[in-house]
Design a protein around this motif. Structure first.
Motif, PDB file in Angstrom:
ATOM      1  N   LEU A 170      73.682   7.572  21.058  1.00 55.05           N
ATOM      2  CA  LEU A 170      74.792   6.924  20.368  1.00 55.05           C
ATOM      3  C   LEU A 170      74.315   6.243  19.096  1.00 55.05           C
ATOM      4  O   LEU A 170      74.937   6.366  18.041  1.00 55.05           O
ATOM      5  CB  LEU A 170      75.462   5.911  21.306  1.00 55.05           C
ATOM      6  CG  LEU A 170      76.582   5.060  20.700  1.00 55.05           C
ATOM      7  CD1 LEU A 170      77.695   5.945  20.160  1.00 55.05           C
ATOM      8  CD2 LEU A 170      77.124   4.073  21.734  1.00 55.05           C
ATOM      9  N   ILE A 255      83.987   1.381  20.109  1.00 57.89           N
ATOM     10  CA  ILE A 255      83.556   2.157  18.935  1.00 57.89           C
ATOM     11  C   ILE A 255      84.506   1.948  17.764  1.00 57.89           C
ATOM     12  O   ILE A 255      84.083   1.805  16.612  1.00 57.89           O
ATOM     13  CB  ILE A 255      83.446   3.656  19.291  1.00 57.89           C
ATOM     14  CG1 ILE A 255      82.458   3.865  20.441  1.00 57.89           C
ATOM     15  CG2 ILE A 255      83.024   4.465  18.071  1.00 57.89           C
ATOM     16  CD1 ILE A 255      81.057   3.374  20.176  1.00 57.89           C
ATOM     17  N   ILE A 260      78.354  -0.606  17.408  1.00 62.10           N
ATOM     18  CA  ILE A 260      77.595   0.554  17.869  1.00 62.10           C
ATOM     19  C   ILE A 260      76.454   0.073  18.760  1.00 62.10           C
ATOM     20  O   ILE A 260      75.368  -0.253  18.284  1.00 62.10           O
ATOM     21  CB  ILE A 260      77.032   1.384  16.688  1.00 62.10           C
ATOM     22  CG1 ILE A 260      78.139   1.797  15.733  1.00 62.10           C
ATOM     23  CG2 ILE A 260      76.302   2.620  17.233  1.00 62.10           C
ATOM     24  CD1 ILE A 260      79.146   2.753  16.333  1.00 62.10           C
ATOM     25  N   GLY A 387      79.633   6.963  24.910  1.00 61.83           N
ATOM     26  CA  GLY A 387      79.689   6.513  23.521  1.00 61.83           C
ATOM     27  C   GLY A 387      79.967   7.614  22.529  1.00 61.83           C
ATOM     28  O   GLY A 387      80.585   7.370  21.481  1.00 61.83           O
ATOM     29  N   ASP A 388      79.521   8.835  22.819  1.00 60.75           N
ATOM     30  CA  ASP A 388      79.811   9.950  21.907  1.00 60.75           C
ATOM     31  C   ASP A 388      80.693  11.000  22.575  1.00 60.75           C
ATOM     32  O   ASP A 388      80.789  12.136  22.097  1.00 60.75           O
ATOM     33  CB  ASP A 388      78.521  10.582  21.373  1.00 60.75           C
ATOM     34  CG  ASP A 388      77.658  11.207  22.465  1.00 60.75           C
ATOM     35  OD1 ASP A 388      77.919  10.939  23.641  1.00 60.75           O
ATOM     36  OD2 ASP A 388      76.736  11.966  22.122  1.00 60.75           O
TER      37      ASP A 388
END
Length: 479
Positions: A170, A255, A260, A387-388
């Protein structure tokens, strides 16, 4: 299940010459670097995508770039397919061979050639394991950022082939964001060098093309990777939520707020129970979903960031917030997460999927995934890089029941299509391999695929390298 995905038919002329091919390879390699007896070939007939297997013609275990080049030159001369292999941890069937193929395995090429802390780079052979890079520079305060769950075993060559990620991608990015250069042997045995220790190189970005090529453009034998200074401090925090949907919405809002963290990992209730039973990590068992959020920096920076994250989590009904209190506790938290695949294997057979979705669609896709699994009469444990948006549903089934296995595979294909339809893609880090090959048309038009195959054919006109993988067998450009 083993017949559900087809392979190219073995080349009859190659099969007819098997004995001579093995004899010729024996002239190129020492005895300990060539495997040809059926019993000894069995460990190479599949990778971590164990539902499919094929016995290779032979396995070459070169010790140097020169030996790789010699094998490649020979195979190219006689039209023999080649399947590159690292540690065999591929979850998409990327290293599964075929009967007319020579497997070129880089496991004996495991030297760290150079550590250059001034330029923050390391030069390593392709068979070096992911974790060994970080261990080699840890005492000097550095690490290699990509950290797939298989980092104890997977090789940097395989990571480059699949553009692997991991929990900390991430903040630090996946393999392509941490790769500076490669030495690669082309299909005809030519050796080329791409990139170097600098952050950019002149000319076309062929290095970007090579990272994620799944062994179809050449065989990487050396890699130059970025080293990153360790942060001042790092702190993982457990966030428990009543439902997966609330946890997914929280991730999207974290996010969207501009925060981050270094990592945001997700587990649903089945995954929490499986991992806690194995690792005794202290995960809360009274929640429907869990986020592991890790922040890093100075104590003051981490305090500020965590305060903002907790405020967001409260807006999404968080029921448990547990900060790590020691290095031992932090290690346990990550042990539980990184043991998820192995821990799940203790209770059932499973297929690990690898679709990626926009964060705004995370809750929707989790809901739909549950519906798909329920409709097929199966169970699922969701554990992934939230996170992604890189989802890893573990579809549980009985491998000894062909009907159950077929249902699991059908459910997996539906989930991958769902990811694409939600604005995502078929793979985040596992690659296409054979698993997702026949879904490529769901994501790409014929024109898109034609252009991708044209690039591939520019490196390998005869389609000798990993030929049954990535692209649908029908409609390929003439070989």
């Amino acid at each position: 299940m083993s017949d559900a995905i087809s392979f190219l038919a073995p080349r009859a002329d190659v099969m007819a010459r098997r004995r001579q091919i093995v004899a010729d390879l024996a002239d190129l390699l020492p005895p300990e670097c060539l495997v040809s007896e059926p019993r000894e070939l069995m460990p190479f007939e599949t990778d971590a995508f164990v539902s499919y297997r094929r016995m290779p013609l032979a396995v070459a275990l070169p010790r140097s770039t020169a030996e790789v080049a010699a094998v490649m030159k020979y195979c190219h001369r006689y039209g023999i397919p080649v399947v590159p292999r690292g540690a065999g941890t591929s979850l998409s069937g990327g290293a599964i061979p075929q009967e007319d193929a020579v497997v070129v395995c880089v496991s004996k090429m495991n030297r760290i050639i150079e550590i250059d802390l001034f330029n923050r780079a390391a030069v390593v052979e392709a068979g070096v394991t992911n974790l060994n890079i970080s261990e080699a520079v840890s005492a000097d305060g550095f690490f290699y950022a990509p950290d797939p769950s298989s980092q104890l075993a997977c090789t940097i060559g395989g990571n480059i082939g699949m553009n692997s990620g991991g929990a900390h991608c991430l903040k630090y990015g996946v393999t392509t964001n941490n790769l500076l250069g490669v030495k690669m042997v082309l299909v005809d045995g030519t050796i080329i060098d791409l990139g170097g220790k600098g952050l950019d190189a002149g000319g076309y970005d062929l290095l970007g093309l090579v990272c994620g090529h799944e062994g179809q453009l050449g065989i990487v034998t050396e890699a130059t990777v970025r080293l990153i200074a360790k942060p001042e401090g790092a702190r993982p925090v457990l966030f428990g939520f009543p439902t997966s949907e609330e946890a997914g919405s929280c991730v999207a809002d974290i996010i969207a707020s501009g925060i981050i963290p270094v990592a945001i990992e997700f587990m649903d209730k089945p995954a929490i129970e499986i991992c806690e039973a194995f690792a005794k990590a202290g995960y809360p068992l009274d929640v429907g979903a869990l986020l592991i959020v890790e922040v890093e920096g100075s104590e003051a920076e981490m305090d500020v960031m965590l305060k903002d994250i907790v405020d967001i989590a409260r807006r999404h009904g968080v029921s448990t917030v547990r900060e790590c209190q020691s290095a031992t506790e932090a290690a346990l938290i990550w042990k539980g997460r990184k043991s998820a695949f192995g821990a799940t294997g203790r209770i059932a057979d499973y297929i690990c999927m690898d679709g990626t979705v926009p964060l705004s669609q995370l809750s929707y896709v989790l809901n739909k995934t549950s519906e798909i699994i329920e409709r097929h009469g199966l169970r699922v444990a969701n554990v992934f890089h939230a996170g992604d948006g890189n989802m890893h549903p573990l579809i549980l089934f009985n491998a000894n029941d062909p009907e159950d296995a077929a249902r699991a595979e059908a459910a997996g294909m539906e989930i991958l299509k769902l990811c694409v339809d939600a604005g995502g893609c078929l793979t985040g880090e596992h690659g296409v391999g054979i698993e997702k090959r026949d879904l490529m048309r769901h994501q790409y038009s014929d024109a898109d695929l034609f252009q991708q195959m044209a690039v591939r054919a520019a490196f390998d006109p005869g389609w000798l390298l990993n030929p049954s993988k990535v692209f649908p067998l029908e409609g390929r450009q003439p070989q």
